[in-house]
Write an enzyme that holds these catalytic residues in place. Sequence first.
Site, mmCIF file in Angstrom:
data_model
loop_
_atom_site.group_PDB
_atom_site.id
_atom_site.type_symbol
_atom_site.label_atom_id
_atom_site.label_comp_id
_atom_site.label_asym_id
_atom_site.label_seq_id
_atom_site.Cartn_x
_atom_site.Cartn_y
_atom_site.Cartn_z
ATOM 1 N N GLU A 1 -7.705 0.236 -2.215
ATOM 2 C CA GLU A 1 -6.764 1.333 -2.042
ATOM 3 C C GLU A 1 -5.590 1.259 -3.015
ATOM 4 O OE1 GLU A 1 -4.968 1.633 1.753
ATOM 5 O OE2 GLU A 1 -4.069 3.534 1.151
ATOM 6 N N ASP A 2 -5.095 0.060 -3.243
ATOM 7 C CA ASP A 2 -3.831 -0.054 -3.981
ATOM 8 C C ASP A 2 -3.960 -0.548 -5.418
ATOM 9 O OD1 ASP A 2 -2.589 0.807 -1.749
ATOM 10 O OD2 ASP A 2 -1.926 -1.162 -1.063
#
Length: 748
Positions: A92-93
């Site tokens: 996600e990051d």
Amino acid sequence: MGNKNIFTEEDFALINKEFDALKNNLVRCKTPECIELITNAFNLANKAHMNMRRRSGEPYIIHPIEVAKIVNAELGLGAKSIAAALLHDVVEDTDYTLEDIEKHFGPKITSIIDGLTKISGNYDSTNTSQQAENFRKMLLTLSDDIRVILIKTADRLHNMRTLDSLPERKKMKVAGETIYLYAPLAHRLGLFTIKTELEDLSLKYRHPKIFDEISRKLKHSEKKNQAMINKFSLPIIARLEAENLTFDITGRPKSIYSIWKKMQTKNVPFEEIYDILAVRIVFDPLKGVSEKTTCWNIYSIITDIYMPKPDRLRDWVSRPKVNGYEALHLTVMGPHGRWVEVQIRSTRMDEYAERGYAAHWKYKGDNSQESELDKWIKKIREMLENPNNDPIEFLDEFKMNLFSSEIMVFTPKGNIITLPKGATALDFAYEIHTEIGNHAIGAKINYKLQTLNTTLQSGDQVEIIASDKAKPVKEWLDYVTMAKAKSAIKHSLRSEIKELRDKGQKILEDKLKELKITHNSEVLDKLLPVYDCINREDLYSKIGNGIINLDNLKKILKKNPSSRIIKYWELRMSGLHKQTKSGDKESKPSVIDKEVPYLIRESIDSQKPDYEIAKCCKPIPGDEVIGYLSPDGKVVIHKPKCPVAVRLMSSEGNRLISVKWTIHKMVSFLAQIHIEGIDRLGVLNDITNIISGELNVNMRNITINVHEGIFEGTIDVYIHHTKDLNNLIMKLVNIDGVDRVNRVEDFN
Ligand code: MN
């Protein structure tokens, strides 16, 4: 940015120290393979999050390490889950993709990360239905791998532990979500310790003053409580030792949140909560003696010493809670006349209580009988797989399912069926089988004939009486509490409505054929206003169930075609400004100060009208109104007190025109009525009778909820004028049992 983010020597030292703390304290798997997997996951995550920091300033990787620690020590999960926890924010990051994960860690861990990625992040939306949908997505992963939910819970727990560094607005949101969804979910998964911590942390941020006050008071009485617990335990310890039991006895105060809740529900101050203390006895089972026998032995010893409170015995040993919890609870009168709760568990039961679902795996082994929790997850899956579930409705029902405690009832053959508290005989019927529910006419509860809406009690024996001729009716929606039953009834009702419509359409078509008229939309447009129908479906179903007979069909359709344009009402507008040509800076809008008759027409050729009723405040003829001349030349009609109108007044006052209702003829407006009162037999009938008896009112939708003898609901009606609405409200108020009726005017 820039240099500030580059990790320093201290950062690296901290990261390594924290990771070593994880690696050296593995609970379930200590083989070289496990350690290698976990180390590989850490190395990749560490590289991916390199030089990233959390808002608090610490290196980002500390967060996944802490989540992995929770997964390891507090949930007791294995190496794959620990690896997934370390990697949970990578996709996600950072720039790494799921494919990268798959290449290094294989499909299982990848699918867990995928599940975690899908459900994270999106919570920023303030839109409830969006949140509900996201939560639903998250629960969908239940069907893939329960570990996703467990790791997500650990993630949430660490975020709550470090919530201080978030901005105030976000704090409230995260804390609110936690108490609304995550704590009940943790409870349902049997993660008792985590649930308690989530509740306390949530309270800390939502009501800091209350939280501080209760913790201060608890701290203050700590010494006194410890002394009291010691005094209480001494005679018990002596007796248990005499029985040759190996055990642990601990005393602890209730959680801050549960004290607060008790203060709320009992409406008493802290000082008057008397059963703040709980003592827990955890024993090692004796060879050849069942855990159950030992539990009751200990019970007997304690009640030899202290007087039990008769209504406070809870036996979750003979039949565990649905979340897997097993223990024997009793409350006794301790020294100084204070009530003390005692919880008796074996070491195995204790692990279930602390680690919930994770512990089930450990003990389940291969002879896996379906546990209550498995059954619950199966139920949730059924709910999720129902495609016509509205997200908000789903969320409410799911929440109800989380909180409600269960009752157990018996089939005539002696099988046990678990139902939520408050379930009725009809719920039971649907729980057995949809077909049994659909054809139920009554129930024999403990051999006595009862109605289908009878609420069941734990221990009831229930037999459903069914008939082939019976079928669901609308009132049944009020009889049931369970999502499964509700959706089955709705489904059946929908198909019945469809049958009715088809029948009505057929009757109309036959009749038209007789008159040699083609069945087209022109014909329908003529018929709708005459029969006061909202749309063709409405018309068909009214024909279908005989409300409309088509005796004068010929006369209606032969009417002069010039009457095709129907004048519905007139809005008189004044102060209409000339529109400013774009680019012409000089020309100011000039006011036309004489009244401009402004005829609003709606033709059945369905030309677009030149006005629009504002969706925010939905005024109807009779309401005070104000017009806003929108840039595209349409006049939007608002109520003057509508916040949107108020905003327009302050920002675009020159576009406002005054409008007035003058006459009205046929058109109907949708209005909503809120109604509440005491539930009694037939009250719903009275309400619908009154509404259908009002000539100028057409009911479109009615939703009534009954809760503990109180009903509350909304009715959507089509009316011509506020006068009709006020009339209707007056009549409804006069119904026996109806307490309050008012028009819903929400400006959202
Ligand atoms: Mn995270």
